[in-house]
Design an enzyme around this catalytic site. Sequence first.
Site, short mmCIF file in Angstrom:
data_model
loop_
_atom_site.label_atom_id
_atom_site.label_comp_id
_atom_site.label_asym_id
_atom_site.label_seq_id
_atom_site.Cartn_x
_atom_site.Cartn_y
_atom_site.Cartn_z
N GLU A 193 23.16 30.02 4.45
CA GLU A 193 23.82 28.96 5.22
C GLU A 193 24.52 27.97 4.29
O GLU A 193 23.96 27.56 3.27
CB GLU A 193 22.75 28.23 6.06
CG GLU A 193 23.20 27.88 7.43
CD GLU A 193 23.50 29.11 8.30
OE1 GLU A 193 24.70 29.48 8.40
OE2 GLU A 193 22.56 29.68 8.86
N THR B 219 26.92 28.64 2.44
CA THR B 219 27.27 29.32 1.19
C THR B 219 28.67 29.93 1.27
O THR B 219 29.26 30.20 0.24
CB THR B 219 26.27 30.46 0.91
OG1 THR B 219 26.13 31.23 2.10
CG2 THR B 219 24.90 29.93 0.52
N ASP B 220 29.19 30.13 2.50
CA ASP B 220 30.47 30.89 2.59
C ASP B 220 31.61 30.14 1.92
O ASP B 220 32.40 30.73 1.18
CB ASP B 220 30.81 31.32 4.03
CG ASP B 220 30.95 30.22 5.06
OD1 ASP B 220 30.66 29.05 4.73
OD2 ASP B 220 31.37 30.53 6.19
N SER C 203 40.16 28.84 32.13
CA SER C 203 38.81 29.10 31.61
C SER C 203 37.81 28.96 32.75
O SER C 203 37.64 27.89 33.32
CB SER C 203 38.46 28.08 30.51
OG SER C 203 37.06 28.05 30.34
N GLY D 54 29.53 25.61 21.78
CA GLY D 54 29.11 24.58 20.83
C GLY D 54 27.64 24.68 20.44
O GLY D 54 27.05 23.71 20.00
N GLY E 49 26.25 26.69 18.07
CA GLY E 49 25.97 27.23 16.74
C GLY E 49 26.00 28.76 16.69
O GLY E 49 25.58 29.35 15.71
N LEU E 50 26.52 29.40 17.76
CA LEU E 50 26.60 30.86 17.75
C LEU E 50 28.07 31.31 17.70
O LEU E 50 28.41 32.42 18.09
CB LEU E 50 25.89 31.45 18.98
CG LEU E 50 24.40 31.12 19.07
CD1 LEU E 50 23.82 31.63 20.38
CD2 LEU E 50 23.63 31.72 17.90
N ASP F 11 31.99 33.25 10.27
CA ASP F 11 31.94 33.43 11.73
C ASP F 11 33.00 34.43 12.20
O ASP F 11 32.72 35.34 12.98
CB ASP F 11 32.15 32.08 12.44
CG ASP F 11 31.19 31.02 11.95
OD1 ASP F 11 30.23 31.37 11.24
OD2 ASP F 11 31.40 29.84 12.27
C1 GLA Z 1 29.74 26.97 10.47
C2 GLA Z 1 31.02 27.44 9.77
C3 GLA Z 1 30.74 28.62 8.85
C4 GLA Z 1 29.58 28.32 7.90
C5 GLA Z 1 28.38 27.75 8.67
C6 GLA Z 1 27.28 27.29 7.75
O1 GLA Z 1 29.28 27.97 11.33
O2 GLA Z 1 31.99 27.81 10.72
O3 GLA Z 1 31.90 28.97 8.13
O4 GLA Z 1 29.99 27.45 6.88
O5 GLA Z 1 28.74 26.67 9.50
O6 GLA Z 1 26.72 28.36 7.07
#
Ligand code: GLA
Length: 399
Positions: A43, A45-46, A82, A136, A138-139, A186
């Site tokens: 997390e 790290t990208d 939508s 919204g 986190g997925l 993502d």
């Molecule tokens: C969000 C961002 C991703 C990544 C995560 C944390 O989802 O869109 O690119 O940085 O947070 O790992």
Amino acid sequence: MQANIKKEFNNLVTRVEASFESQFKRQARWVATAPGRVNLIGEHTDYNGGFVFPMAIERNIVLAADERKGAADGNAEITIYSENLGDTQTLIIVNNKIAKTGQWTDYIAGIFAGFLNFGVQFKSLDIALDGDVPIGGGLSSSAALEVSVATLLEAVTGKTLSPIEKVLLCQKAEHDYPGVPCGIMDQFASVNGKKDHLLLLDCDSQQAEAVPFMSDEYSILIIDSNVKHSLANGEYSKRKAECEAAAKILNVDTLRQVTMDQLEKSASKMDPIIFRRARHVIGEIERTEQAAVAMRASDWATVGELMLASHTSLRDDFEVSCKELDVLVELMMELGESKGVVGTRMTGGGFGGCTVSVVPTSEVDDLIAGVSQRYIEKIGIEPEIFTTRPAEGTRMIKL
Ligand code: GLA
């Protein structure tokens, strides 16, 4: 279980086609879909050129669309309905340019902008959309929306993209339109998801290795805390800037190029907050590689330890967790002792959203009931909980 998932997905497609028909009074010509994602470990790290270990989930955004009559002359109207939001918006293309709207439609406008940059021209288009990726939460509902639009526009324009071109177009759209400076995780997972596999993605080389997750013995359990703290976006940019500051002091392009030893030797040159941010990133990159090795060897105990260490580091060093996520992790650990929970942690950007856990399939029902009740007692909110298997990435359903 799998039959149910298929049925739910087919129902979603039927619903979107029906809402297209009722809004636009004809049948849709194209139907496209893209999944959300969950990240098992790796997390924040990208955007540091590190490793991430996500998978696409069995939750999707589906779009149905058709062109309107008329010429592709540089000007067009894109009408989007939508079903989730019960909202209709119109985007306008003038002289092959599309403006920002400051609304949810920016995730879509940014993708049109990417295709317009290739020099393609659009006729007016009607689109209906719906999905079951929590918005919204986190997925990556936003990446699923961007990627589904990109897949649709490949069909509409005949301009095909390689998978990595599609990922980068969608990431750029998110940077330029809604203005979120995200990494590539993502969009990559939503484009390249592979059934029964996690993706060990090296964000520096942008190459991924598929790691099997075939076992029926274990399930991926997602718990949506149902909170989203408003500081999420601002803090994300701040963390990114702090990582860049650390890389600058260490005289490298990204924190990927630094070992823990090197960081520790430079501790005196750094503000303690910057040091802790870098310590999270460097440790997390190591943990992610180790988790992939452990998973290949079915060494679940190590996978679990690494997930927990990731959560602790995100909470204490990177400071992107929140009370609700910490409570969910604690509850899973408490219940986990008797239920054989492998591992648990927050997932995604943080400040709300979801946790991800690896749990024995035979204990799923008990765990859902136990966590739900205790979370309501402690926080006063009902969490949404579901299991998922690693799923396929984006595709056209009707071409
Ligand atoms: C969000 C961002 C991703 C990544 C995560 C944390 O989802 O869109 O690119 O940085 O947070 O790992």
